[in-house]
Write a protein that holds these residues in place. Structure first.
Motif, PDB file in Angstrom:
ATOM      1  N   HIS A  19     -16.398   0.415   2.059  1.00  0.00           N
ATOM      2  CA  HIS A  19     -16.584  -1.417   2.069  1.00  0.00           C
ATOM      3  C   HIS A  19     -16.042  -1.536   3.038  1.00  0.00           C
ATOM      4  CE1 HIS A  19     -12.280   0.775   2.766  1.00  0.00           C
ATOM      5  NE2 HIS A  19     -11.887  -0.724   3.599  1.00  0.00           N
ATOM      6  N   HIS A  57     -13.739  -4.095   4.944  1.00  0.00           N
ATOM      7  CA  HIS A  57     -12.445  -4.528   5.676  1.00  0.00           C
ATOM      8  C   HIS A  57     -12.205  -5.729   6.463  1.00  0.00           C
ATOM      9  CE1 HIS A  57      -7.898  -4.759   6.074  1.00  0.00           C
ATOM     10  NE2 HIS A  57      -7.942  -5.499   6.738  1.00  0.00           N
ATOM     11  N   ARG A  66       0.631  -1.096   0.551  1.00  0.00           N
ATOM     12  CA  ARG A  66       0.036   0.172   0.672  1.00  0.00           C
ATOM     13  C   ARG A  66       0.488   1.466   0.007  1.00  0.00           C
ATOM     14  NH1 ARG A  66      -5.609  -0.570   2.268  1.00  0.00           N
ATOM     15  NH2 ARG A  66      -6.667  -2.151   0.277  1.00  0.00           N
ATOM     16  N   HIS A 102      -1.547  -4.345   2.368  1.00  0.00           N
ATOM     17  CA  HIS A 102      -2.865  -5.211   2.590  1.00  0.00           C
ATOM     18  C   HIS A 102      -3.090  -6.024   4.028  1.00  0.00           C
ATOM     19  CE1 HIS A 102      -7.862  -4.916   1.237  1.00  0.00           C
ATOM     20  NE2 HIS A 102      -6.848  -4.563   2.524  1.00  0.00           N
ATOM     21  N   ASP A 150     -11.173  -6.565   0.703  1.00  0.00           N
ATOM     22  CA  ASP A 150     -11.545  -5.988   0.551  1.00  0.00           C
ATOM     23  C   ASP A 150     -12.894  -5.785  -0.061  1.00  0.00           C
ATOM     24  OD1 ASP A 150      -9.837  -3.810   2.632  1.00  0.00           O
ATOM     25  OD2 ASP A 150      -9.572  -2.497   1.148  1.00  0.00           O
TER      26      ASP A 150
HETATM   27 ZN   LIG Z   1      -8.211  -2.756   3.864  1.00  0.00          ZN
END
Ligand SMILES: [Zn+2]
Length: 308
Positions: free
Chosen positions: A272, A274, A183, A193, A197
């Motif tokens: 979203h 995660h 990331r 990450h 997601d």
């Molecule tokens: Zn995430």
């Protein structure tokens, strides 16, 4: 890989037998199952099985002792585990994997090795508010405190196996960002990450992939509305950026039970879910598990008889 089984006799360590082969698998009494080699970041299954009762099975992996359950199995008794390695922390190489158990009143140690192979994960560039890349000084105490809380939640180790495979998808949306992405926030590299997601507009109900107990909930600087669920044997699920939390610490959760709703809280670029799967302290790629079972995973491993 070479496997050695040691039997403890008082303080002395007695080597019972040295190189074990799978030739004697047919008249197996006690055997272990584990991968010869596996990719960094990916989850794998292990098992201990026996015709004869045993107690207190554990496996030592990457510095953690993982407590296993004992269940009725095809061969009499079986213990299952899910393990893996966090791509940020673990480099490719050869790592010890040690089983321990008590059988016939004696303690056994089975020393195995797993080759962790490199896997290339992609890089992802994201744009977030600057304060989410370099937090203001005023937030540092809060961030450290939250890191201690979540770190403790991820150390949860309970014996009873509450996880089953495949896990249920927490939301029906597609994957929008995979595990392992390097990331880069506003041009600044910031680790990997550690989860998957899912596309989920704010307010989408989130259901538990595994049964388990809630070990931590909170509203945190980076992860926003968060829930941690322990499913036994070091299997801990984390859900981040939630807009609503319907559970509290100590709640017993059934697989598929709604635990809250997705949102855009914490360090996000938009709403979203995660979802992160932590296996005995190692964040792994959960995505392939939604498509597989423990049986299929174990079939990809090798079995070795350790007590004929
Ligand atoms: Zn995430």
């Amino acid at each position: 890989m070479k496997k050695t089984i040691f039997k403890y006799a008082g303080k002395a360590v007695l080597v019972l037998c040295c190189i074990l082969s799978s030739v004697c698998r047919s008249d197996a009494s006690t055997s272990v199952t584990f991968p010869d080699s596996w990719d960094v970041g990916q989850a794998f299954a292990i098992a201990l099985s026996s015709h004869t009762p045993y107690e207190e099975p554990t496996v030592n992996w990457l510095g953690r002792t993982v407590s296993l359950d004992v269940e009725p199995g095809r061969e009499g008794y079986v213990s299952y585990g899910l393990l893996g390695s966090y791509v940020r922390d673990v480099k490719p190489g050869v790592y010890p994997l040690d089983f321990e158990f008590i059988q016939d009143g004696e303690k056994f140690l089975v020393k195995c090795e797993v080759i962790l192979k490199e896997r290339k994960y992609q890089e992802e560039h994201l744009k977030v508010e600057d304060k989410m890349v370099t937090p203001p000084k005023s937030e540092r105490d809060r961030i450290q405190k939250e890191a201690r809380l979540t770190g403790a939640a991820l150390k949860t180790m309970t014996v009873k196996r509450r996880w089953t495979t495949p896990p249920r998808r927490p939301v029906s949306g597609i994957f929008t960002s995979d595990y392992g992405f390097r990331r880069v926030y506003n041009g600044v590299p910031r680790g990997y990450h550690a989860g998957t997601d899912f596309r989920a507009p704010t307010g989408t109900p989130i259901s538990a992939p595994f049964a388990g107990d809630v070990v931590l909930t909170g509203k945190y600087y980076y992860s926003g509305g968060s829930v941690f669920i322990d499913s036994g044997n070091g299997v801990v699920s984390a859900f981040f950026h939630m807009s609503r939390i319907d559970v509290k610490k100590g709640d017993r959760i059934a697989q598929g039970q709604v635990i809250g709703a997705s949102g855009a809280t914490g360090r996000v670029t938009g709403p979203h879910l995660h979802y992160a799967l932590n296996l005995s302290g190692q964040y792994v790629d959960a995505a392939p598990l939604f498509e597989t079972s423990i049986t299929a995973l174990l079939n990809a491993m090798q079995s070795e008889v350790v007590r004929p």
